[in-house]
Design a protein around this motif. Structure first.
Motif, PDB file in Angstrom:
ATOM      1  N   LEU A  54     -10.529   3.302   0.030  1.00  0.00           N
ATOM      2  CA  LEU A  54      -9.437   2.508  -0.542  1.00  0.00           C
ATOM      3  C   LEU A  54      -8.467   3.464  -1.231  1.00  0.00           C
ATOM      4  O   LEU A  54      -8.809   4.075  -2.236  1.00  0.00           O
ATOM      5  N   GLY A  55      -7.286   3.561  -0.661  1.00  0.00           N
ATOM      6  CA  GLY A  55      -6.267   4.426  -1.247  1.00  0.00           C
ATOM      7  C   GLY A  55      -5.820   3.906  -2.602  1.00  0.00           C
ATOM      8  O   GLY A  55      -5.964   2.716  -2.908  1.00  0.00           O
ATOM      9  N   LEU A  56      -5.265   4.795  -3.412  1.00  0.00           N
ATOM     10  CA  LEU A  56      -4.837   4.407  -4.761  1.00  0.00           C
ATOM     11  C   LEU A  56      -3.540   3.589  -4.735  1.00  0.00           C
ATOM     12  O   LEU A  56      -2.777   3.618  -3.782  1.00  0.00           O
ATOM     13  N   GLN A  57      -3.351   2.906  -5.849  1.00  0.00           N
ATOM     14  CA  GLN A  57      -2.197   2.006  -5.973  1.00  0.00           C
ATOM     15  C   GLN A  57      -0.900   2.787  -6.246  1.00  0.00           C
ATOM     16  O   GLN A  57      -0.801   3.498  -7.250  1.00  0.00           O
ATOM     17  N   PRO A  58       0.101   2.605  -5.384  1.00  0.00           N
ATOM     18  CA  PRO A  58       1.398   3.202  -5.707  1.00  0.00           C
ATOM     19  C   PRO A  58       1.972   2.485  -6.936  1.00  0.00           C
ATOM     20  O   PRO A  58       1.853   1.265  -7.063  1.00  0.00           O
ATOM     21  N   LYS A  59       2.608   3.254  -7.825  1.00  0.00           N
ATOM     22  CA  LYS A  59       3.146   2.640  -9.041  1.00  0.00           C
ATOM     23  C   LYS A  59       4.226   1.606  -8.740  1.00  0.00           C
ATOM     24  O   LYS A  59       4.495   0.727  -9.536  1.00  0.00           O
ATOM     25  N   THR A  60       4.849   1.719  -7.575  1.00  0.00           N
ATOM     26  CA  THR A  60       5.914   0.778  -7.220  1.00  0.00           C
ATOM     27  C   THR A  60       5.384  -0.554  -6.680  1.00  0.00           C
ATOM     28  O   THR A  60       6.173  -1.480  -6.456  1.00  0.00           O
ATOM     29  N   ALA A  61       4.069  -0.657  -6.456  1.00  0.00           N
ATOM     30  CA  ALA A  61       3.524  -1.862  -5.798  1.00  0.00           C
ATOM     31  C   ALA A  61       3.898  -3.131  -6.573  1.00  0.00           C
ATOM     32  O   ALA A  61       4.350  -4.120  -5.981  1.00  0.00           O
ATOM     33  N   ALA A  62       3.728  -3.094  -7.876  1.00  0.00           N
ATOM     34  CA  ALA A  62       3.972  -4.301  -8.680  1.00  0.00           C
ATOM     35  C   ALA A  62       5.435  -4.744  -8.562  1.00  0.00           C
ATOM     36  O   ALA A  62       5.729  -5.931  -8.437  1.00  0.00           O
ATOM     37  N   LYS A  63       6.328  -3.777  -8.574  1.00  0.00           N
ATOM     38  CA  LYS A  63       7.760  -4.098  -8.472  1.00  0.00           C
ATOM     39  C   LYS A  63       8.083  -4.767  -7.128  1.00  0.00           C
ATOM     40  O   LYS A  63       8.848  -5.723  -7.056  1.00  0.00           O
ATOM     41  N   TYR A  64       7.493  -4.236  -6.075  1.00  0.00           N
ATOM     42  CA  TYR A  64       7.742  -4.800  -4.739  1.00  0.00           C
ATOM     43  C   TYR A  64       7.207  -6.230  -4.638  1.00  0.00           C
ATOM     44  O   TYR A  64       7.831  -7.080  -4.018  1.00  0.00           O
ATOM     45  N   ILE A  65       6.054  -6.477  -5.256  1.00  0.00           N
ATOM     46  CA  ILE A  65       5.522  -7.847  -5.217  1.00  0.00           C
ATOM     47  C   ILE A  65       6.390  -8.757  -6.082  1.00  0.00           C
ATOM     48  O   ILE A  65       6.694  -9.885  -5.709  1.00  0.00           O
ATOM     49  N   GLN A  66       6.794  -8.245  -7.227  1.00  0.00           N
ATOM     50  CA  GLN A  66       7.618  -9.044  -8.143  1.00  0.00           C
ATOM     51  C   GLN A  66       8.901  -9.511  -7.454  1.00  0.00           C
ATOM     52  O   GLN A  66       9.335 -10.636  -7.651  1.00  0.00           O
ATOM     53  N   GLN A 106       2.050 -10.878  17.986  1.00  0.00           N
ATOM     54  CA  GLN A 106       1.871 -11.537  16.682  1.00  0.00           C
ATOM     55  C   GLN A 106       1.494 -13.001  16.893  1.00  0.00           C
ATOM     56  O   GLN A 106       1.900 -13.622  17.875  1.00  0.00           O
ATOM     57  N   LEU A 107       0.784 -13.542  15.933  1.00  0.00           N
ATOM     58  CA  LEU A 107       0.477 -14.966  15.978  1.00  0.00           C
ATOM     59  C   LEU A 107       1.197 -15.714  14.865  1.00  0.00           C
ATOM     60  O   LEU A 107       1.818 -16.734  15.099  1.00  0.00           O
ATOM     61  N   SER A 108       1.075 -15.167  13.658  1.00  0.00           N
ATOM     62  CA  SER A 108       1.516 -15.915  12.481  1.00  0.00           C
ATOM     63  C   SER A 108       2.666 -15.217  11.774  1.00  0.00           C
ATOM     64  O   SER A 108       2.900 -14.024  11.978  1.00  0.00           O
ATOM     65  N   ASN A 109       3.321 -15.960  10.929  1.00  0.00           N
ATOM     66  CA  ASN A 109       4.378 -15.342  10.117  1.00  0.00           C
ATOM     67  C   ASN A 109       3.753 -14.376   9.110  1.00  0.00           C
ATOM     68  O   ASN A 109       2.588 -14.481   8.761  1.00  0.00           O
ATOM     69  N   ALA A 110       4.563 -13.423   8.688  1.00  0.00           N
ATOM     70  CA  ALA A 110       4.053 -12.281   7.928  1.00  0.00           C
ATOM     71  C   ALA A 110       3.488 -12.674   6.559  1.00  0.00           C
ATOM     72  O   ALA A 110       4.086 -13.485   5.855  1.00  0.00           O
ATOM     73  N   PRO A 111       2.321 -12.103   6.174  1.00  0.00           N
ATOM     74  CA  PRO A 111       1.805 -12.294   4.817  1.00  0.00           C
ATOM     75  C   PRO A 111       2.622 -11.421   3.858  1.00  0.00           C
ATOM     76  O   PRO A 111       2.323 -10.245   3.660  1.00  0.00           O
ATOM     77  N   VAL A 112       3.660 -11.992   3.305  1.00  0.00           N
ATOM     78  CA  VAL A 112       4.698 -11.208   2.632  1.00  0.00           C
ATOM     79  C   VAL A 112       4.170 -10.411   1.425  1.00  0.00           C
ATOM     80  O   VAL A 112       4.601  -9.286   1.200  1.00  0.00           O
ATOM     81  N   PHE A 113       3.217 -10.974   0.685  1.00  0.00           N
ATOM     82  CA  PHE A 113       2.768 -10.228  -0.510  1.00  0.00           C
ATOM     83  C   PHE A 113       2.009  -8.963  -0.138  1.00  0.00           C
ATOM     84  O   PHE A 113       2.187  -7.921  -0.767  1.00  0.00           O
ATOM     85  N   SER A 114       1.179  -9.054   0.880  1.00  0.00           N
ATOM     86  CA  SER A 114       0.481  -7.823   1.248  1.00  0.00           C
ATOM     87  C   SER A 114       1.437  -6.877   1.977  1.00  0.00           C
ATOM     88  O   SER A 114       1.364  -5.656   1.822  1.00  0.00           O
ATOM     89  N   MET A 115       2.374  -7.438   2.717  1.00  0.00           N
ATOM     90  CA  MET A 115       3.413  -6.606   3.355  1.00  0.00           C
ATOM     91  C   MET A 115       4.258  -5.870   2.315  1.00  0.00           C
ATOM     92  O   MET A 115       4.743  -4.766   2.559  1.00  0.00           O
ATOM     93  N   ALA A 116       4.460  -6.518   1.166  1.00  0.00           N
ATOM     94  CA  ALA A 116       5.301  -5.904   0.127  1.00  0.00           C
ATOM     95  C   ALA A 116       4.644  -4.617  -0.382  1.00  0.00           C
ATOM     96  O   ALA A 116       5.304  -3.591  -0.552  1.00  0.00           O
ATOM     97  N   ILE A 117       3.341  -4.673  -0.595  1.00  0.00           N
ATOM     98  CA  ILE A 117       2.642  -3.461  -1.045  1.00  0.00           C
ATOM     99  C   ILE A 117       2.660  -2.418   0.076  1.00  0.00           C
ATOM    100  O   ILE A 117       2.842  -1.224  -0.160  1.00  0.00           O
TER     101      ILE A 117
END
Ligand SMILES: *Cc1c(COP(=O)(O)O)cnc(C)c1O
Length: 418
Positions: free
Chosen positions: A44-56, A298-309
């Motif tokens: 499991l790679g470490l969390q980029p500091k920008t992840a929270a901002k992208y989800i926000q 593709q089957l489904s529309n994108a899972p945007v929150f995980s895509m954001a990270i």
């Protein structure tokens, strides 16, 4: 490269490291108030500091627009997956239209097998590496059974020779040759999760094709770690997860590669609306008409929150550049190898299973009291990974690990025997 087992040398290497600033882009877990030495980026790679901002950003747009966010959000949700195709193509050596972020790894493989495992007549067998990652073993076993075959007969597993830890390419090639009349598919892990061995994907692909089979790879331990050139290697398909070297968060969205030569083919596939022609998708009519790119799977529309990270994490790769990352990786893991060899000259209990390859990970067999050694490492704030019966896997990751991390790991490891 001339290495030295001193703190000074390690610090000097860090000072000269052109990627040193990237360590500061990640959140490093703590142990007793100090940064851990994180060598489990292969799990499991470490969390980029920008992840929270992208989800926000996406939370904000959801609050602001509701369903209209699909077409009004700053990053249109409707086409969110397109935002990560460029960086994924760069990392996998593909054309942009050959990659798509979707689903997760094992599910993608099952869907890809619908298209690329097409047993016919005598040609029903799948060739893989022995001791593949368990999920891949279950994938193969269940796919074979689904088509009515007995895995004991239809699955060919190539093993390392007795007394060896890695599989020789020549043995894979001769197994392909031996079964060439009956082979439908060659499917192998690009980097073996246990030994860290990097497979010669180009040569294996050529041989598979010559035998009349299709060739696919599981790149869970390869993408973001080693140099990939899937398009030019002529690989038929591949899939990966994004939470290991790609640092996109636990269980985050996976990805797939499908070579252009298959985009307009008549291959079977399981379809969903997100794979349908974009111009007529919202007409909601009968009759599946696939997008003639990897997106057509593709089957489904994108899972945007995980895509954001995922997007946040891939931006770091884009900035650092994969060739510079691999260049540092070779030095960093080379240094780790040097340190372990040095310890071994004193203790003679360690054995590196990983061949001299380009990946980050070294798998170290500990011939005495392995579990105790591992516990001592943990108690000193070193995060490594234990695999039965006696293997410690350590992966210094060039984006956030330092030469000092490797030096300090060596210090603790040596002490843990005494
Ligand atoms: C990590 C890993 C997986 C995990 O599969 P998921 O579907 O993401 O849970 C599968 N195969 C290999 C080779 C892996 O290393």
């Amino acid at each position: 490269m001339q290495f030295e087992n001193t703190l000074n040398f390690a610090k000097q290497m860090d000072r000269k490291d052109p990627l040193k600033k990237f360590r500061g882009r990640f959140i490093i877990p703590k142990h007793k108030g100090k940064n851990v030495i994180y060598f489990t980026g292969n799990s499991l790679g470490l969390q980029p500091k920008t992840a929270a901002k992208y989800i926000q950003q996406e939370l904000t747009d959801w609050a602001k627009f509701g369903v209209e966010g699909h077409f009004k959000a700053k990053n249109l949700w409707y086409s969110y997956h397109e935002l990560v195709a460029g960086p994924l193509a760069e990392l996998s050596g593909a054309k942009k239209e050959e990659v798509v972020a979707m689903n997760q790894l094992t599910s993608n493989l099952h869907f890809l097998f619908v298209s690329f495992y097409r047993p016919e007549g005598k040609r029903i067998k799948i060739l893989c590496e022995a001791h593949a990652f368990p999920s891949d073993q279950y994938l193969l076993e269940s796919q074979l059974k689904f088509h009515g075959f007995d895995p004991a007969e239809a699955l060919i597993e190539v093993s390392p020779r007795r007394g060896e830890y890695t599989i020789r390419t020549e043995d894979i090639l001769s197994a392909i040759e031996k079964h060439k009349e009956e082979l439908a598919l060659v499917f192998i892990g690009g980097v073996n999760y246990y030994s860290g061995q990097v497979m010669d994907m180009k040569t294996i692909t050529e041989a598979g094709h010559q035998a009349g089979a299709l060739v696919g790879f599981d790149l869970a331990h390869a993408i973001g770690n080693i140099c990939l050139d899937l398009h030019n290697w002529n690989v038929d398909f591949a899939a990966w997860c994004s939470y290991k070297y790609l640092n996109s968060g636990p269980g985050s969205v996976g990805g797939a590669f499908i070579h252009t030569k298959h985009h307009r083919s008549e291959l079977q596939r399981f379809a969903g609306w997100w794979g349908h022609d974009k111009n007529s998708r919202f007409k909601m009519e009968k009759g599946f008409s696939p997008i003639p790119t990897a997106e057509g799977w593709q089957l489904s529309n994108a899972p945007v929150f995980s895509m954001a990270i995922h997007k946040a994490a891939l931006a770091v790769f884009e900035e650092a550049g994969i060739s510079r990352i691999i260049e540092k990786s070779n030095k960093l893991t080379g240094y780790l190898r040097f340190i372990i060899d040095g310890i071994n000259n004193k203790s003679n209990v360690l054995e590196i299973l990983t061949p001299e390859t380009a990946g980050s990970q070294l798998s170290i067999s500990v011939h005495r009291q392995g579990k105790e050694v591992f516990r001592k490492l943990i108690s000193k704030g070193i995060m490594a990974d234990w695999r039965e019966p006696n293997v410690i896997r350590v992966a210094p990751v060039p984006l956030y690990n330092s030469f000092e991390d490797v030096f300090r790991f060596g210090e603790v490891l040596l002490k843990s025997f005494t």
